[in-house]
Design an enzyme around this catalytic site. Structure first.
Site, PDB file in Angstrom:
ATOM      1  N   LYS A  41       0.816  -1.201   0.000  1.00 11.19           N
ATOM      2  CA  LYS A  41       0.000   0.000   0.000  1.00 11.19           C
ATOM      3  C   LYS A  41       0.854   1.256   0.000  1.00 11.19           C
ATOM      4  CE  LYS A  41      -3.197  -2.331   3.132  1.00 11.19           C
ATOM      5  NZ  LYS A  41      -3.456  -2.511   4.566  1.00 11.19           N
ATOM      6  N   GLY A  42       2.089   1.119   0.497  1.00  6.90           N
ATOM      7  CA  GLY A  42       2.910   2.297   0.745  1.00  6.90           C
ATOM      8  C   GLY A  42       3.158   3.173  -0.477  1.00  6.90           C
ATOM      9  N   GLU A  97       7.868   2.759  -5.585  1.00 10.41           N
ATOM     10  CA  GLU A  97       7.831   2.373  -4.174  1.00 10.41           C
ATOM     11  C   GLU A  97       7.944   3.596  -3.284  1.00 10.41           C
ATOM     12  OE1 GLU A  97       7.188   0.351  -2.017  1.00 10.41           O
ATOM     13  OE2 GLU A  97       7.953  -1.658  -2.309  1.00 10.41           O
ATOM     14  N   ASP A 101      14.243  -0.562   1.789  1.00 14.81           N
ATOM     15  CA  ASP A 101      14.855  -0.735   3.105  1.00 14.81           C
ATOM     16  C   ASP A 101      15.895  -1.863   2.975  1.00 14.81           C
ATOM     17  OD1 ASP A 101      15.217  -1.081   5.860  1.00 14.81           O
ATOM     18  OD2 ASP A 101      13.158  -0.573   6.309  1.00 14.81           O
ATOM     19  N   PHE A 151      12.704   5.612  12.281  1.00 13.75           N
ATOM     20  CA  PHE A 151      11.363   5.118  11.984  1.00 13.75           C
ATOM     21  C   PHE A 151      10.565   6.196  11.270  1.00 13.75           C
ATOM     22  CE2 PHE A 151       7.590   2.953  11.743  1.00 13.75           C
ATOM     23  CZ  PHE A 151       7.834   1.625  12.031  1.00 13.75           C
ATOM     24  N   ILE A 152      10.367   5.999   9.991  1.00 15.19           N
ATOM     25  CA  ILE A 152       9.786   7.035   9.143  1.00 15.19           C
ATOM     26  C   ILE A 152       8.327   6.736   8.816  1.00 15.19           C
ATOM     27  CG2 ILE A 152      10.014   8.143   6.864  1.00 15.19           C
ATOM     28  CD1 ILE A 152      13.042   7.801   7.281  1.00 15.19           C
TER      29      ILE A 152
HETATM   30  C1  PRP Z   1       7.291  -1.549   3.155  1.00 12.77           C
HETATM   31  C2  PRP Z   1       7.585  -0.505   2.100  1.00 12.77           C
HETATM   32  C3  PRP Z   1       8.270  -1.301   1.016  1.00 12.77           C
HETATM   33  C4  PRP Z   1       9.007  -2.380   1.783  1.00 12.77           C
HETATM   34  C5  PRP Z   1      10.440  -2.004   1.905  1.00 12.77           C
HETATM   35  O1  PRP Z   1       6.112  -2.217   2.793  1.00 12.77           O
HETATM   36  O2  PRP Z   1       6.386   0.080   1.629  1.00 12.77           O
HETATM   37  O3  PRP Z   1       7.319  -1.888   0.162  1.00 12.77           O
HETATM   38  O4  PRP Z   1       8.408  -2.437   3.098  1.00 12.77           O
HETATM   39  O5  PRP Z   1      11.126  -2.922   2.705  1.00 12.77           O
HETATM   40  P1  PRP Z   1      12.267  -3.888   2.171  1.00 12.77           P
HETATM   41  O6  PRP Z   1      13.171  -3.095   1.278  1.00 12.77           O
HETATM   42  O7  PRP Z   1      12.958  -4.291   3.460  1.00 12.77           O
HETATM   43  O8  PRP Z   1      11.628  -5.032   1.484  1.00 12.77           O
HETATM   44  P2  PRP Z   1       5.295  -3.123   3.801  1.00 12.77           P
HETATM   45  O9  PRP Z   1       5.703  -4.548   3.606  1.00 12.77           O
HETATM   46  O10 PRP Z   1       5.397  -2.570   5.192  1.00 12.77           O
HETATM   47  O11 PRP Z   1       3.804  -2.998   3.266  1.00 12.77           O
HETATM   48  P3  PRP Z   1       2.959  -1.654   3.074  1.00 12.77           P
HETATM   49  O12 PRP Z   1       3.499  -0.973   1.857  1.00 12.77           O
HETATM   50  O13 PRP Z   1       1.559  -2.143   2.860  1.00 12.77           O
HETATM   51  O14 PRP Z   1       3.122  -0.825   4.322  1.00 12.77           O
HETATM   52 MN    MN Z   2       5.261  -1.400   0.776  1.00 14.21          MN
END
Ligand code: PRP
Ligand code: MN
Ligand code: MG
Length: 175
Positions: A41-42, A97, A101, A151-152
């Site tokens: 969703k991010g 994205e 991370d 933590f962002i």
């Molecule tokens: C978060 C963010 C990226 C991913 C990055 O998504 O939106 O998609 O983690 O992390 P990584 O580089 O360690 O893989 P999340 O899985 O929290 O889902 P969301 O987008 O629904 O919050």
């Molecule tokens: Mn995500």
């Protein structure tokens, strides 16, 4: 529970940078249609703002993935929760994205999507947190901001599903 959130990048700074990024992308792909893939969703908030700043024939699709495993440390195993609606064969694809991370999500996704024979595939992220990178092979072509390992939240990024709708990028202060 009231989290204290400090502004890291203001609404104005983010808007200015996204406008610039849209111009760079428009010029790089000049004369070609572009297919944006938003990672739910991010990625939603950034995708919407970026798409409005790209002056190319543009199409959009959405994908949802989740990391297996409990806890805050990503396992590196990724599951497709919602696949794309459209084929990407022969298309210029840009994955959008909110943050890179560990790189686990994107290294997996790029491998999966490359097998579908796009004409090209690149990555655009609002934020990059290189200190946390595990998957060193992930190459990010377009990065709006590099951020420290804090933590962002905001602009799509959540804490326990909250704060995605903040119009700026903030840091949760340790209390
Ligand atoms: C978060 C963010 C990226 C991913 C990055 O998504 O939106 O998609 O983690 O992390 P990584 O580089 O360690 O893989 P999340 O899985 O929290 O889902 P969301 O987008 O629904 O919050
Ligand atoms: Mn995500
Ligand atoms: Mg999340």
């Amino acid at each position: 529970m009231n989290d204290k959130i400090r502004v890291l990048l203001s609404e104005e700074e983010v808007a200015k940078r996204i406008k610039e990024m849209g111009e760079v992308i428009s010029s790089d792909y000049e004369g070609r249609p572009l297919h944006l893939i938003c990672i739910l969703k991010g990625g939603v908030f950034f995708t919407c703002e970026l798409a409005k700043r790209i002056s190319l024939p543009l199409t959009l699709d959405f994908m949802s993935v989740s990391s297996y495993g409990a806890g805050t440390v990503s396992s590196g195993i990724v599951k497709i929760v919602k696949d794309l609606d459209e084929p990407i064969e022969g298309k210029d694809v840009l994955i959008v994205e909110d943050i890179i991370d560990s790189g686990n999500t994107l290294s997996y996704l790029i491998e999966v999507l490359k097998q579908r024979n796009p004409r090209s595939i690149e990555l655009c992220t609002l934020l990059d947190k290189p200190e946390r990178r595990v998957k060193k092979q992930v190459t990010v072509k377009y990065t709006c901001f590099t951020v420290p390992d804090q933590f962002i939240v905001g602009y799509g990024l959540d804490y326990d599903q909250k704060y995605r709708n903040l119009p700026y990028i903030g840091v949760i202060e340790q209390q």
